[in-house]
Each structure stands twice: as structure tokens, then as C-alpha cells.
Design a protein around this motif. Sequence first.
Motif, PDB file in Angstrom:
ATOM      1  N   THR A 146    -164.407 -18.793  34.946  1.00  0.00           N
ATOM      2  CA  THR A 146    -165.441 -19.548  35.645  1.00  0.00           C
ATOM      3  C   THR A 146    -166.802 -19.163  35.075  1.00  0.00           C
ATOM      4  OG1 THR A 146    -165.930 -17.879  37.313  1.00  0.00           O
ATOM      5  CG2 THR A 146    -164.046 -19.341  37.743  1.00  0.00           C
ATOM      6  N   VAL A 147    -167.833 -19.804  35.602  1.00  0.00           N
ATOM      7  CA  VAL A 147    -169.190 -19.454  35.184  1.00  0.00           C
ATOM      8  C   VAL A 147    -169.414 -17.957  35.410  1.00  0.00           C
ATOM      9  CG1 VAL A 147    -171.645 -19.744  35.710  1.00  0.00           C
ATOM     10  CG2 VAL A 147    -170.136 -21.740  35.621  1.00  0.00           C
ATOM     11  N   GLY A 148    -168.972 -17.474  36.557  1.00  0.00           N
ATOM     12  CA  GLY A 148    -169.204 -16.075  36.889  1.00  0.00           C
ATOM     13  C   GLY A 148    -168.344 -15.112  36.093  1.00  0.00           C
ATOM     14  N   SER A 149    -167.095 -15.490  35.896  1.00  0.00           N
ATOM     15  CA  SER A 149    -166.190 -14.539  35.251  1.00  0.00           C
ATOM     16  C   SER A 149    -166.222 -14.624  33.733  1.00  0.00           C
ATOM     17  CB  SER A 149    -164.746 -14.766  35.728  1.00  0.00           C
ATOM     18  OG  SER A 149    -164.212 -15.971  35.211  1.00  0.00           O
ATOM     19  N   TYR A 150    -166.649 -15.748  33.181  1.00  0.00           N
ATOM     20  CA  TYR A 150    -166.455 -15.953  31.736  1.00  0.00           C
ATOM     21  C   TYR A 150    -167.704 -16.310  30.940  1.00  0.00           C
ATOM     22  CZ  TYR A 150    -163.809 -17.252  27.529  1.00  0.00           C
ATOM     23  OH  TYR A 150    -163.304 -17.325  26.251  1.00  0.00           O
ATOM     24  N   TRP A 151    -168.538 -17.202  31.482  1.00  0.00           N
ATOM     25  CA  TRP A 151    -169.641 -17.744  30.680  1.00  0.00           C
ATOM     26  C   TRP A 151    -170.626 -16.646  30.281  1.00  0.00           C
ATOM     27  CZ3 TRP A 151    -171.387 -23.413  31.649  1.00  0.00           C
ATOM     28  CH2 TRP A 151    -170.270 -24.211  31.861  1.00  0.00           C
ATOM     29  N   PRO A 152    -170.909 -16.518  28.988  1.00  0.00           N
ATOM     30  CA  PRO A 152    -171.762 -15.421  28.520  1.00  0.00           C
ATOM     31  C   PRO A 152    -173.266 -15.649  28.709  1.00  0.00           C
ATOM     32  CG  PRO A 152    -170.936 -16.676  26.637  1.00  0.00           C
ATOM     33  CD  PRO A 152    -170.272 -17.242  27.852  1.00  0.00           C
ATOM     34  N   HIS A 153    -173.672 -16.903  28.797  1.00  0.00           N
ATOM     35  CA  HIS A 153    -175.114 -17.188  28.867  1.00  0.00           C
ATOM     36  C   HIS A 153    -175.430 -18.115  30.034  1.00  0.00           C
ATOM     37  CE1 HIS A 153    -175.382 -15.486  24.852  1.00  0.00           C
ATOM     38  NE2 HIS A 153    -174.441 -16.327  24.458  1.00  0.00           N
ATOM     39  N   LEU A 154    -176.467 -17.787  30.790  1.00  0.00           N
ATOM     40  CA  LEU A 154    -176.904 -18.656  31.874  1.00  0.00           C
ATOM     41  C   LEU A 154    -177.472 -19.965  31.329  1.00  0.00           C
ATOM     42  CD1 LEU A 154    -177.160 -18.924  34.916  1.00  0.00           C
ATOM     43  CD2 LEU A 154    -179.435 -17.885  34.766  1.00  0.00           C
ATOM     44  N   SER A 155    -178.040 -19.903  30.133  1.00  0.00           N
ATOM     45  CA  SER A 155    -178.630 -21.105  29.531  1.00  0.00           C
ATOM     46  C   SER A 155    -177.590 -22.218  29.394  1.00  0.00           C
ATOM     47  CB  SER A 155    -179.220 -20.784  28.156  1.00  0.00           C
ATOM     48  OG  SER A 155    -178.213 -20.285  27.288  1.00  0.00           O
ATOM     49  N   THR A 156    -176.364 -21.807  29.168  1.00  0.00           N
ATOM     50  CA  THR A 156    -175.300 -22.798  28.989  1.00  0.00           C
ATOM     51  C   THR A 156    -175.109 -23.619  30.258  1.00  0.00           C
ATOM     52  OG1 THR A 156    -174.237 -21.202  27.521  1.00  0.00           O
ATOM     53  CG2 THR A 156    -172.931 -23.101  28.191  1.00  0.00           C
ATOM     54  N   VAL A 157    -175.195 -22.952  31.398  1.00  0.00           N
ATOM     55  CA  VAL A 157    -175.041 -23.635  32.673  1.00  0.00           C
ATOM     56  C   VAL A 157    -176.161 -24.652  32.846  1.00  0.00           C
ATOM     57  CG1 VAL A 157    -174.849 -23.385  35.166  1.00  0.00           C
ATOM     58  CG2 VAL A 157    -174.031 -21.544  33.663  1.00  0.00           C
ATOM     59  N   TRP A 158    -177.363 -24.189  32.663  1.00  0.00           N
ATOM     60  CA  TRP A 158    -178.526 -25.069  32.842  1.00  0.00           C
ATOM     61  C   TRP A 158    -178.450 -26.261  31.891  1.00  0.00           C
ATOM     62  CZ3 TRP A 158    -182.615 -27.943  31.775  1.00  0.00           C
ATOM     63  CH2 TRP A 158    -183.586 -28.132  32.774  1.00  0.00           C
ATOM     64  N   ASP A 159    -178.183 -25.952  30.634  1.00  0.00           N
ATOM     65  CA  ASP A 159    -178.128 -26.963  29.578  1.00  0.00           C
ATOM     66  C   ASP A 159    -177.053 -28.012  29.882  1.00  0.00           C
ATOM     67  OD1 ASP A 159    -178.748 -27.798  26.705  1.00  0.00           O
ATOM     68  OD2 ASP A 159    -176.628 -27.313  26.480  1.00  0.00           O
ATOM     69  N   TYR A 160    -175.912 -27.529  30.273  1.00  0.00           N
ATOM     70  CA  TYR A 160    -174.783 -28.431  30.508  1.00  0.00           C
ATOM     71  C   TYR A 160    -174.993 -29.286  31.754  1.00  0.00           C
ATOM     72  CZ  TYR A 160    -170.028 -30.135  30.872  1.00  0.00           C
ATOM     73  OH  TYR A 160    -168.933 -30.945  30.963  1.00  0.00           O
ATOM     74  N   VAL A 161    -175.414 -28.653  32.836  1.00  0.00           N
ATOM     75  CA  VAL A 161    -175.650 -29.393  34.073  1.00  0.00           C
ATOM     76  C   VAL A 161    -176.734 -30.449  33.845  1.00  0.00           C
ATOM     77  CG1 VAL A 161    -176.501 -29.238  36.450  1.00  0.00           C
ATOM     78  CG2 VAL A 161    -174.884 -27.527  35.584  1.00  0.00           C
ATOM     79  N   HIS A 162    -177.733 -30.071  33.099  1.00  0.00           N
ATOM     80  CA  HIS A 162    -178.859 -30.971  32.874  1.00  0.00           C
ATOM     81  C   HIS A 162    -178.513 -32.158  31.984  1.00  0.00           C
ATOM     82  CE1 HIS A 162    -182.993 -31.861  30.999  1.00  0.00           C
ATOM     83  NE2 HIS A 162    -183.038 -32.292  32.236  1.00  0.00           N
ATOM     84  N   ARG A 163    -177.723 -31.910  30.963  1.00  0.00           N
ATOM     85  CA  ARG A 163    -177.428 -32.975  30.000  1.00  0.00           C
ATOM     86  C   ARG A 163    -176.164 -33.759  30.305  1.00  0.00           C
ATOM     87  NH1 ARG A 163    -176.637 -31.610  24.366  1.00  0.00           N
ATOM     88  NH2 ARG A 163    -176.224 -29.443  24.889  1.00  0.00           N
TER      89      ARG A 163
END
Lengths: 405, 425
Positions: A146-163
Motif C-alpha cells: 500500500t501507500v503506507g507499506s510500500y510507496w517510497p516517495h510521497l511525491s508519487t501519491v500527490w503526482d498520481y492523485v493529481h494527474r
Amino acid sequence: MSKSLKLYGGTLLGTAAVLTLAVNFADRNIATFPENPHRVSALATPAPEPAAAGVLVGAATAATADADARLGLGRAALPEEVAAWNMDVSPDGTGLPDGSGDVATGESVFEENCAVCHGSFAEGVDNWPKLAGGDGTLADDDPLKTVGSYWPHLSTVWDYVHRSMPFGNAQTLTPDDVYAITAYILYSNDLVDDEFVLSKDNFASFEMPNAGGFIVDDRAETEYPQWRTEPCMENCKESVEITMRATVLDVTPDHGGDDAAAAAEEAAAPAPEAAAEVAAAPEAAPAEAPQEAVEVAAAGEVDAALAAEGEKVFRKCKACHQVGDGATNRTGPLLNGIVGREIGAVDGFKYSSTLEGMSGVWDSDALHGFLANPRGYAKGTKMAFAGLKKPEDIDAVVEYLKTFP
Amino acid sequence: MTTDKTGPSASRRQFLTGAAAIGAGTVAATVARAAEPDPLITEVQSWASSFGDGVDATPYGLPIKFEDDVIRRNVEWLTADTISSINFTPIHALDGTITPAGCAFERHHSGAIELSKDDYRLMINGLVETPMVFTYADLERFPRENHVYFLECAANTGMEWAGAQLNGAQFTHGMIHNMEYSGIPVRTLLNEAGWSGEVEGKWLYVEGADASSNGRSIPLEKALDDCLVAIKANGEALRKEHGYPARLVVPGWEGNMWVKWIRRMEIMDGPVESREETSKYTDTLADGTSRKWTWVMDAKSVVTSPSPQAPITHGHGPVVITGMAWTGHGKITRVDVSKDGGKTWETARLAADSGDKALVRFYLDTEWNGEEWFLQSRAMDETGYVQPTKAQLREVRGLNSIYHNNCIQTWWVKPNGEAENVEVS
């Protein structure tokens, strides 16, 4: 939505097991430029106007034309155009627009835009991606990424949700919405408290739990040397035995129609899909809180300050549970008088057989056990909530619940 | 072709119900003698007497109805819906190396969009002298090249990590296609915008025009080396599902990087670390750490026939074992085939020399007399790399890698000619 493939593998036992398987700124495009740009050397003019195109084409069609010669095709992109499309956000926060969002706002924006697929607690509905949980499972047989357990960068969340989100309605969220959703996803992963506000200013300082969990492709060291060998041609092994058969699983579609549906059913069966349970939970008719329970609960003293803390924690519960005047059973049972009440006793609520079968009352110990790890404490419960990690949060929420005798 | 709306054709039903018939009367190395004259020969058939379709009956031709089971297929339980999903190339029914576009697998993240040439724009920005915009008409004026390349999804065979699961080459190995692309080198387009000449530490971020805005970061060196912005595949315009009117071609590297409907290329100082290059397309090892930037597709092969969807139905005697091999490291040099699960191997015949980062077809012309086979194929490439067994892969990576499973595949050919996906010791 699932941009992901959920990849299934069979266990060696032959049963199917789930291997569960983006405002931006022209200024970042105006980089300091070397004095002697590479391909400009092929031409006298660094930025040919369209009018010069004929000359340039002539030069390029010569047999010995520099392969790197400019042809004068296309046109310069306008700053507004670059700003409209160049939305990517880098790990250091480069590309983030001004803005901010808090957890509470994020919760409501998430509920409205995201929860239909990802669940109110980012726990995922059906095959849609789970965004929360899975902490410490990456080395398990069945890691939950998940975002919490796996994603290495917070920017990825923002970038993906936004685009790219919401699915089917992409690029409709405002930057503030995206900050808020990102904050809520962090909250759902117990990575921030409910007071957390995410903004362009504090963005880069946030480090994700699994930031250090990645290595660059090392196949050239760990694999290629041992597999670049002369292969065996004869007597390569003593015996050959079948160790696993695909037909045992029987999850292969035929024409992608009826058979596939049957296969899907079968494949999905062993998967513990809590979200499905939520979906299955009926919205029962309003029910009166049993009088006896009220009396029991009313007996305790209430710590008002702690209860106030608990009210904030209870925001996590509100999507499914109601308290106070006019409270009714929703996805979860109404919680008036829960403290001290008999387990699984609200009239009109269809409990899981697990809770139905449990004896005892919801005293402090039971509530702590259940709220810390719902599905661990009551395996089979319909409550699709990952649990409250901090004991003090449980203390607080229990205290809050006491105020509804 | 009209897709099959009346139900599965008999031939496919047969193998799935275990009724693959062994043709009677054919004996190896002897000339079979017919007991009765064949009416297909002795009687005048309708097609030999009356007309067929005139020209223009089908302005754009599709396969004849008898081939209506040679289609892409989806495994519904893999994904939550078909908008963000994948289907599979019917490799078991194809031969040669070029994949017909109409049955070449699809992978979408927000569905296959309709983007016209007139509405198409390609932007180049970032560390360039002049951010540029090109129209489709502009693209057609750049010098272009033709190359045949395979495209394999990193998740191809990904469902098989923990064990034999999907019973068919289409499903185990069908996230692949091989087409001839006509396209403009990315280098040519970047030159047009003016880039610094600095390659080291620079990246090219590429993204698509669809709602998923799929974006990937590619080392600039690779982008300049052999990447193309393709405008044609197999001689015709790209199909909608393959990125019409323009897609990126990243030879030898995982399919997710071949961004469809490509709308933007940005030279950057570092990777974006987008969703598709962090949360997905990263390979988790047994200890929980994950490999990233695992772009190259290693050497791999699979027997496509016989296979579970392509059983032996012709009886004993001559049989053609065939399959395909490919490597992201360049050319396939050799393919070996084993009939006994890897005890002994014989070298197959390559139909033609392998192209660079392109499928090669192999054949083993042999005999089958009803014996049990454990059919395997093993590819070798020009780097000396030998396709590993699943056990070898698991030893290094564990079971949760998901991506880049290039293991040797085993088909158990049974005495009745059926074949099944199995794992062997």
C-alpha cells in the motif's frame, strides 16, 4: 481502480492464494543552458524560425547531413502550454503548486471521490487497490503493498492523485484537494495524526516508511554471471516428477465469458476480502438501544478531556457508526451504550457469526483488544477497519463512547 | 471476422473437456491408404461451382470465420474491471514472428482512447533550449526508420511465480507482441528542441495523453540510443488500442515504458519516480526489499504448440514442435528443446536469424508416438545468458517478484495428445 494487475499464484498445496498481487511551472523548464548546445553546433541559428525551414530541410536531405541537424519542424511551446501539461512532481517536491490540505478535509474529499473504489478507510473495495495497511508485510508470503507499506516517495501519491485520479474523472481535483487527500491517505496509514496539514512547505520533509526499501536493478551482479554458462545437454537431472498442475486450480478462462466468471469466483473465494463484507452488511432499520446496557454504561465516571480527544479519533469510525440522539444502525451498529453492553447485542443489526457467537460484554479490555486489531480479535468480523495503533487513541475513543450511555 | 457470439467452437471445447481426439489410421513413416474415396474430392463442392465474395465485400479484411477463436482473451479475475486491465495474445495459434495487430494484446490504464491525428500534439520540454510542440503532420516530415521489436509486459508469466496456474500459453505468455514499427528516433525529436549534449545523470520523462497519464522515466542514454516515436506498426496506422496515432517504442525494455498516445517528453535531472515506476513494476525480493529500474526483459522462450490450447490432434508420427524466443539484450543465438522435462536437450531450428530485440521463431521437426512428454524450451542470447528455470529464479528472488518471470515453461503432453501447464522437479 486497479491500474494494477492482481497476480495470483497457486500455493504448493494446490489451492489458489492471492498474491496481491500528479501544476507546474515554466520556471523549471528554463534551465541554465550550456553555452554550446550539442545540436545547435550543426546550425548557424540556434532557434530557427519556421520561415527558415526550407533552407534547413535542404541541408538535412544532403546525403552527408548531420544526423543531429535541426529541421525547423514544429513550433516553440508557449509557457501556458508547458504549464498546462508539465504537471509531474519529483521526489524532492519540485513541481508542486502552492496549497495545503488537512486530514479532516481529506477525509471528506476522499469519501466523495475515492472511497467508492478504495473504501472509506483506504482499505480497498473488491479488487480495487488497498491504499492503507500492510505495514511490515513485505517479506511475508502474501505482502500487502500500500501507500503506507510500500510507496517510497510521497511525491508519487500527490503526482498520481493529481494527474490520474479519480478514475474516470481524472485531473478534476484542485491542488488543495490533492494535498488533503494525500494527508488523509497518510492518516489512514497511521503515519500522521489527525491534526496533520500537508502543504508545499512541509512536503519534502516527509519520509515514507519504505523509502529505503528499494535497490537498483542488480541482475547484472546477482543473476547474469551464474546464468551465462554453457548449458547442459544430456543427463541434466536424475528424475522428473510433476510437482504442480494448472488444472488443479482450474482458474483458466475459456472464451473469457461464462467460464472466466466461474474461474473468477473460484479464484476470489480464498481471498479474505473484508471490503466485500462491508458491502454485504445491510443497512438495518433503526433500533432502540437496550435499556439495561444504558444503565451499566452510565455507572462509570467520564474524563471529559480524554473524551474530547476521543471525539477526534471517532472520526475514523463515523463513516460506519453513529452515536447520540437519533443514531441508527448503518454499515456498523449504532454505538450508544456500547461500553459495558453485551457483545453483538444491538437489535436489528446483522452481525457476523463471529460476533454473534462471542459471549461477554464490551468492557475496557474487550474494546482494547478489538479496536487494536479487529480481525485478529474477532476473526471473521465484518468490520473492515484496520484498527487503532495507539493505545491512547483507544483509551480516548472508549472514553468518548462512554458519553453516550 | 465476427467474434464468436454463438459459443465456443467445437475444437476449443474439445481440448478443455479432455476429448482431444487422436486421428485414427495414421501411422508414422507409412503412406496411409483411404478405404473410401473422399467426397471432398470426388464430389463437386459448392465453392468449386458458385461464386465467392466479390471485391469490396470487406473493405478492410478480417480473418475468415473459421479462425474466430484466434482472439485476444482476458482473465477477468486478474483486475477489477476491463478499463484498467490486460488481455492476452493468442500465441498458441500464431506462427512466424509478426503479431497481427488485431489480436496483439492490450494493456490500458484508463481505457483505449480515440485521439485523432488532427487533435494530436507532442510536447518536448524540460532541459531543452526551446520547448517545442509538434503536430502529427510534423512527425510525418521527420526522417523515420523501420524496426521490428517485441513488446513484452513485465508481468508476462507473472501469475506463475508461485506455481503452475493458467492452463494455456496465451495466458502464461501472451502479454507479448512483435511488430514492425515505422517511427522517428527520439534523438531526432530532442535535437529539434535543442538539448545540452549532457547525457549522464539525465532522464527523459515520457507520458501519455489518456486519463491515466501513464508516465515513465527513461535514462536519456537509452532514449537517445534506440527509442522511437512510432506512427505505424506492421505497415499501417497504430491501432487505437496500441496508442494511435503515436506511441513510444523502447526496444527490449518492459512494455509499460512504451507509452501510448505519447504527448510529452521532458528532459530532467532525475527520475520522477512515478506510480508506475515505484508502486508497480518493481520486483519484491524474499527479504522484502524491492528492485527498481528493472527495465530490460531477459531472454525467454516458450513452446506455443503443442500446448494446452494447441493439443496434438493428428495422431502418431511427424509433429512440429514450435515456439518463440526473444531477449531484450539483443539477439537470440540458440533455442534448445527438451521432451523429458530437462533431462536431455536438443537444439531447435531457428526459422530465421534473430533480429535485434525481436521475436524469433523456432521449430523442432520430430516424431511423437503417444509417449508422455514434458516439453520445455530454453533460449540463449548473444550475451551468453541461458534462460533460467523457475527454481533458479526463485532461489534469487523468492516468490513475490511478480514481474520479470522468464523461467523455462513445461507443458505435459499426455498420451491422448492433450497438454497441461505443469511444474516439474
